[in-house]
Design a protein around this motif. Structure first.
Motif, PDB file in Angstrom:
ATOM      1  N   LEU A 150       5.832   7.357  -4.612  1.00  0.00           N
ATOM      2  CA  LEU A 150       6.253   8.281  -3.570  1.00  0.00           C
ATOM      3  C   LEU A 150       7.081   7.595  -2.488  1.00  0.00           C
ATOM      4  CD1 LEU A 150       6.096  11.231  -2.771  1.00  0.00           C
ATOM      5  CD2 LEU A 150       3.948  10.735  -1.581  1.00  0.00           C
ATOM      6  N   GLY A 151       6.821   6.298  -2.234  1.00  0.00           N
ATOM      7  CA  GLY A 151       7.591   5.556  -1.239  1.00  0.00           C
ATOM      8  C   GLY A 151       9.066   5.467  -1.606  1.00  0.00           C
ATOM      9  N   LEU A 152       9.347   5.034  -2.838  1.00  0.00           N
ATOM     10  CA  LEU A 152      10.751   4.945  -3.280  1.00  0.00           C
ATOM     11  C   LEU A 152      11.377   6.325  -3.393  1.00  0.00           C
ATOM     12  CD1 LEU A 152      10.937   2.170  -6.040  1.00  0.00           C
ATOM     13  CD2 LEU A 152      12.007   2.178  -3.779  1.00  0.00           C
ATOM     14  N   PHE A 153      10.635   7.271  -3.924  1.00  0.00           N
ATOM     15  CA  PHE A 153      11.132   8.637  -4.056  1.00  0.00           C
ATOM     16  C   PHE A 153      11.584   9.172  -2.697  1.00  0.00           C
ATOM     17  CE2 PHE A 153      10.334  13.203  -3.777  1.00  0.00           C
ATOM     18  CZ  PHE A 153      11.050  13.686  -4.862  1.00  0.00           C
ATOM     19  N   VAL A 178       3.587  -6.041   1.024  1.00  0.00           N
ATOM     20  CA  VAL A 178       3.252  -7.352   1.594  1.00  0.00           C
ATOM     21  C   VAL A 178       1.803  -7.361   2.075  1.00  0.00           C
ATOM     22  CG1 VAL A 178       3.774  -8.999   3.450  1.00  0.00           C
ATOM     23  CG2 VAL A 178       5.642  -7.841   2.243  1.00  0.00           C
ATOM     24  N   VAL A 179       1.435  -6.330   2.839  1.00  0.00           N
ATOM     25  CA  VAL A 179       0.082  -6.253   3.382  1.00  0.00           C
ATOM     26  C   VAL A 179      -0.938  -6.139   2.245  1.00  0.00           C
ATOM     27  CG1 VAL A 179      -1.488  -4.875   4.804  1.00  0.00           C
ATOM     28  CG2 VAL A 179       0.853  -5.320   5.591  1.00  0.00           C
ATOM     29  N   ALA A 180      -0.664  -5.284   1.269  1.00  0.00           N
ATOM     30  CA  ALA A 180      -1.592  -5.105   0.154  1.00  0.00           C
ATOM     31  C   ALA A 180      -1.784  -6.414  -0.613  1.00  0.00           C
ATOM     32  CB  ALA A 180      -1.085  -4.007  -0.782  1.00  0.00           C
ATOM     33  N   LEU A 202       1.152   3.484  -2.318  1.00  0.00           N
ATOM     34  CA  LEU A 202       2.504   4.054  -2.301  1.00  0.00           C
ATOM     35  C   LEU A 202       2.551   5.485  -2.820  1.00  0.00           C
ATOM     36  CD1 LEU A 202       4.513   0.912  -3.398  1.00  0.00           C
ATOM     37  CD2 LEU A 202       4.711   2.140  -1.238  1.00  0.00           C
ATOM     38  N   GLY A 203       1.458   5.999  -3.339  1.00  0.00           N
ATOM     39  CA  GLY A 203       1.441   7.371  -3.827  1.00  0.00           C
ATOM     40  C   GLY A 203       2.192   7.524  -5.133  1.00  0.00           C
ATOM     41  N   ARG A 204       1.990   8.663  -5.758  1.00  0.00           N
ATOM     42  CA  ARG A 204       2.634   8.933  -7.038  1.00  0.00           C
ATOM     43  C   ARG A 204       3.888   9.762  -6.829  1.00  0.00           C
ATOM     44  NH1 ARG A 204      -1.776  11.077 -11.097  1.00  0.00           N
ATOM     45  NH2 ARG A 204       0.183  11.597 -12.078  1.00  0.00           N
ATOM     46  N   ALA A 205       4.951   9.366  -7.507  1.00  0.00           N
ATOM     47  CA  ALA A 205       6.181  10.159  -7.494  1.00  0.00           C
ATOM     48  C   ALA A 205       5.940  11.462  -8.244  1.00  0.00           C
ATOM     49  CB  ALA A 205       7.319   9.353  -8.116  1.00  0.00           C
ATOM     50  N   PRO A 206       6.796  12.459  -8.049  1.00  0.00           N
ATOM     51  CA  PRO A 206       6.557  13.791  -8.630  1.00  0.00           C
ATOM     52  C   PRO A 206       6.323  13.814 -10.141  1.00  0.00           C
ATOM     53  CG  PRO A 206       8.372  13.879  -7.083  1.00  0.00           C
ATOM     54  CD  PRO A 206       7.981  12.434  -7.212  1.00  0.00           C
ATOM     55  N   LEU A 207       6.991  12.987 -10.893  1.00  0.00           N
ATOM     56  CA  LEU A 207       6.849  13.033 -12.354  1.00  0.00           C
ATOM     57  C   LEU A 207       6.004  11.904 -12.924  1.00  0.00           C
ATOM     58  CD1 LEU A 207      10.485  14.089 -13.344  1.00  0.00           C
ATOM     59  CD2 LEU A 207       8.494  15.535 -12.970  1.00  0.00           C
ATOM     60  N   SER A 208       5.318  11.151 -12.060  1.00  0.00           N
ATOM     61  CA  SER A 208       4.526  10.019 -12.585  1.00  0.00           C
ATOM     62  C   SER A 208       3.147  10.443 -13.017  1.00  0.00           C
ATOM     63  CB  SER A 208       4.435   8.910 -11.560  1.00  0.00           C
ATOM     64  OG  SER A 208       3.858   9.359 -10.363  1.00  0.00           O
TER      65      SER A 208
END
Length: 186
Positions: free
Chosen positions: A119-122, A169-171, A180-186
């Protein structure tokens, strides 16, 4: 033999992109009106050089998406830096608008490639293609309102990119999985 652990270059590229985008977008939004030359050093080194390096490291690690994205946006910042210095001669607002729209098209296509990532990159790529189109159309039509809207959207883009990079980095430092959450199609 064990393979040597390599650092993830994505947080560097995302951070360089985010910080440089945030500073330029503050001017594009009209929040600051003087001293915009401060963006040039960032464009040359943190937005440009750091992303080019991140792109090369992504290539070396076999990540085609990361390579293409970081190298392209690193080259964008180098173009911005050299254009702002007047290296390429007389540049018009319409010419800049055309370049920004072209980057918007590129980013829209790259956004499709994020649908199964996270979801972050999306979110980062969604906001970025909107930013490019707003700035591009605003430049082509000399519409300050659209440029300001592009600036505000660029600020949101920078926040999304920073989150996406720095949460990794923190993780890693906490030995956790990056939220980062899941993108819509993941």
């Amino acid at each position: 033999m064990t393979e040597e652990k390599r650092a993830n270059p994505a947080p560097l590229g995302l951070s360089g992109f985010a910080l440089t985008t945030l500073v330029l977008s503050t001017y594009n939004a009209g929040l600051l009106t003087s001293g915009s030359g401060v963006v040039l050093g960032l464009a040359a080194f943190y937005g440009g050089l750091a992303q080019l390096l991140a792109g090369i490291l992504e290539w070396k690690g076999g990540n085609t998406f990361g390579y293409v994205a970081f190298f392209t946006y690193g080259a964008f910042w180098e173009w911005y830096f050299l254009t702002a210095l007047g290296i390429f001669g007389n540049i018009t607002a319409q010419g800049v608008g055309l370049v920004l729209i072209a980057f918007g098209i590129f980013t829209l296509i790259m956004w499709f490639a994020t649908f199964k990532t996270n979801l972050g990159l999306f979110t980062t790529f969604l906001l970025l293609w909107i930013t490019f189109f707003l700035l591009g159309i605003g430049s082509l039509t000399c519409n300050t309102l659209l440029v300001h809207a592009g600036g505000y959207t660029g600020i949101l883009t920078a926040i999304a990119a920073w989150y996406t990079g720095l949460v990794q980095v923190v993780a890693e430092s906490l030995n956790k999985k990056a939220p980062l959450g899941r993108a819509p199609l993941s």
